[in-house]
Design an enzyme around this catalytic site. Structure first.
Site, PDB file in Angstrom:
ATOM      1  N   CYS A  47       0.855  -0.995  -0.009  1.00  0.00           N
ATOM      2  CA  CYS A  47       0.151   0.145   0.056  1.00  0.00           C
ATOM      3  C   CYS A  47       0.972   1.274   0.076  1.00  0.00           C
ATOM      4  O   CYS A  47       1.938   1.251   0.472  1.00  0.00           O
ATOM      5  CB  CYS A  47      -1.082   0.102   1.398  1.00  0.00           C
ATOM      6  N   ASP A  49       0.538   3.771   1.692  1.00  0.00           N
ATOM      7  CA  ASP A  49       0.225   4.352   2.938  1.00  0.00           C
ATOM      8  C   ASP A  49       1.805   4.746   3.519  1.00  0.00           C
ATOM      9  O   ASP A  49       2.594   3.940   3.578  1.00  0.00           O
ATOM     10  CB  ASP A  49      -0.360   3.327   4.000  1.00  0.00           C
ATOM     11  N   ARG A  51       2.821   5.055   6.208  1.00  0.00           N
ATOM     12  CA  ARG A  51       3.258   4.075   7.597  1.00  0.00           C
ATOM     13  C   ARG A  51       3.715   2.844   7.181  1.00  0.00           C
ATOM     14  O   ARG A  51       4.109   2.145   8.186  1.00  0.00           O
ATOM     15  CB  ARG A  51       2.058   4.298   8.408  1.00  0.00           C
ATOM     16  N   HIS A 103      -2.115  -3.943   4.902  1.00  0.00           N
ATOM     17  CA  HIS A 103      -1.922  -3.614   6.251  1.00  0.00           C
ATOM     18  C   HIS A 103      -3.297  -3.410   7.041  1.00  0.00           C
ATOM     19  O   HIS A 103      -4.174  -3.033   6.199  1.00  0.00           O
ATOM     20  CB  HIS A 103      -1.000  -2.331   6.507  1.00  0.00           C
ATOM     21  N   CYS A 106      -6.164  -0.193   6.750  1.00  0.00           N
ATOM     22  CA  CYS A 106      -5.978   0.572   5.539  1.00  0.00           C
ATOM     23  C   CYS A 106      -7.062   1.485   5.059  1.00  0.00           C
ATOM     24  O   CYS A 106      -8.380   1.004   4.831  1.00  0.00           O
ATOM     25  CB  CYS A 106      -5.846  -0.480   4.333  1.00  0.00           C
TER      26      CYS A 106
END
Ligand code: CO
Length: 204
Positions: A47, A49, A51, A103, A106
């Site tokens: 992803c 993302d 993080r 994750h 999400c």
């Protein structure tokens, strides 16, 4: 500061210089060696993302993992971008492992689950709505909304692993007895721990 650097982003260039100096102190040949070739053993499809940075969560150095990231780690059969990454990784770099890593929590999965209207991205997230439709009964049976979304995050990984396996590139590699395994993993943002969702699929 060079004339193209934005004043407010100066700190990033400073950090970059400090990082490059640190790497060179640790291993004077690090960049010279890397500049000649890359031989990663892994392709990471994850992803976007912020993080979930691929190299950091598995503690790998530059050169050790080939990376493709998009919103909600989706592998679409007609996505030329993702397919090109897979093809290059498998045929040219000859990676041994493809890891699809989702994750928990999400945002893309959550938006699809809650049917949020966010604009253009709704079209992209439609792929996750399909995953939800296929696993609706199991997902809806979870007690809390958080659990439902997290199970959908897992189901999404499994479906994207299947999409990788069904791609012409991976099928072709397996037909040619290439040593290539596809894995589905999920990452917990709240403790930094990875979990494998299946044992790993190879052509045998
Ligand atoms: Co995400």
């Amino acid at each position: 500061m060079n004339k193209f650097q934005h004043r407010k982003l100066e700190s990033l260039f400073k950090r970059n210089k400090a990082w490059a100096d640190k790497m060179t102190r640790h291993d004077p040949d690090f960049f010279t060696h890397l500049s000649k070739q890359q031989t990663p053993e892994y392709l990471w499809i994850g992803c976007a993302d912020s993080r979930v940075p691929a190299n950091q969560v598995v503690d790998l150095l530059p050169g050790e993992v080939f990376v493709h990231r998009n919103i909600a780690n989706i592998v679409v059969h007609s996505d030329l971008n993702c397919l090109s990454v897979i093809q290059f990784a498998v045929n040219v770099l000859e990676v041994k492992h493809i890891i699809v890593c989702g994750h928990y929590g999400c945002g893309g999965v959550k938006a699809a689950f809650e049917n949020q209207k966010l604009g253009l991205i709704d079209n992209w997230l439609h792929h996750i709505k399909d995953v939800y439709r296929w696993h609706k009964e199991e997902v809806d049976a979870q007690a809390s909304t958080e659990d439902k979304i997290n199970l959908l995050c897992e189901k999404n990984v499994i479906e994207q692993v299947a999409n990788v396996c069904h791609s012409t590139i991976v099928q072709h590699a397996w037909n040619n007895n290439k040593d290539l395994t596809v894995h589905g993993w999920i990452y917990s943002i709240d403790n930094g721990i990875l979990k494998a969702l299946e044992t790993g699929i190879n052509g045998n």
